[in-house]
Design a protein around this motif. Sequence first.
Motif, short mmCIF file in Angstrom:
data_model
loop_
_atom_site.label_atom_id
_atom_site.label_comp_id
_atom_site.label_asym_id
_atom_site.label_seq_id
_atom_site.Cartn_x
_atom_site.Cartn_y
_atom_site.Cartn_z
N ASP A 12 55.29 47.13 43.16
CA ASP A 12 55.87 48.00 42.15
C ASP A 12 57.37 48.22 42.33
N LEU A 46 53.39 38.36 37.24
CA LEU A 46 52.11 39.00 37.07
C LEU A 46 51.88 39.86 38.31
N ASP A 49 47.81 44.29 39.85
CA ASP A 49 46.91 45.11 39.04
C ASP A 49 46.71 44.54 37.64
N GLY A 50 47.28 43.37 37.35
CA GLY A 50 47.09 42.71 36.07
C GLY A 50 48.21 42.93 35.07
N ARG A 51 49.15 43.83 35.37
CA ARG A 51 50.28 44.03 34.46
C ARG A 51 51.18 42.81 34.50
N SER A 52 51.82 42.56 33.37
CA SER A 52 52.74 41.43 33.32
C SER A 52 54.17 41.94 33.13
N ILE A 53 55.09 41.22 33.71
CA ILE A 53 56.51 41.50 33.58
C ILE A 53 57.09 40.36 32.74
#
Length: 80
Positions: A12, A46, A49-53
Amino acid sequence: MCQHQPPCPHADASDREAAHVMASHPEQGWSLLCNGVVVFEDTGALLPDGRSIPPRLTVTAHLPRLPRLPRPVAACAAAA
């Protein structure tokens, strides 16, 4: 997850891409970092936690377009 000293940045953190590469697949355009982040060659990522940037935008210089030149007349048409 990270065993490096000093520890690599957390997934993060804003400097997440400074983590060590654990697996690299340049032929496929991605690398896995020790913090669980998958980074792509287009600068997207990626998170674990599965979030993408999304990829960062790059500014490129645009050259002015050259004017179109008239098409040459065929030699046989000019002779007629």
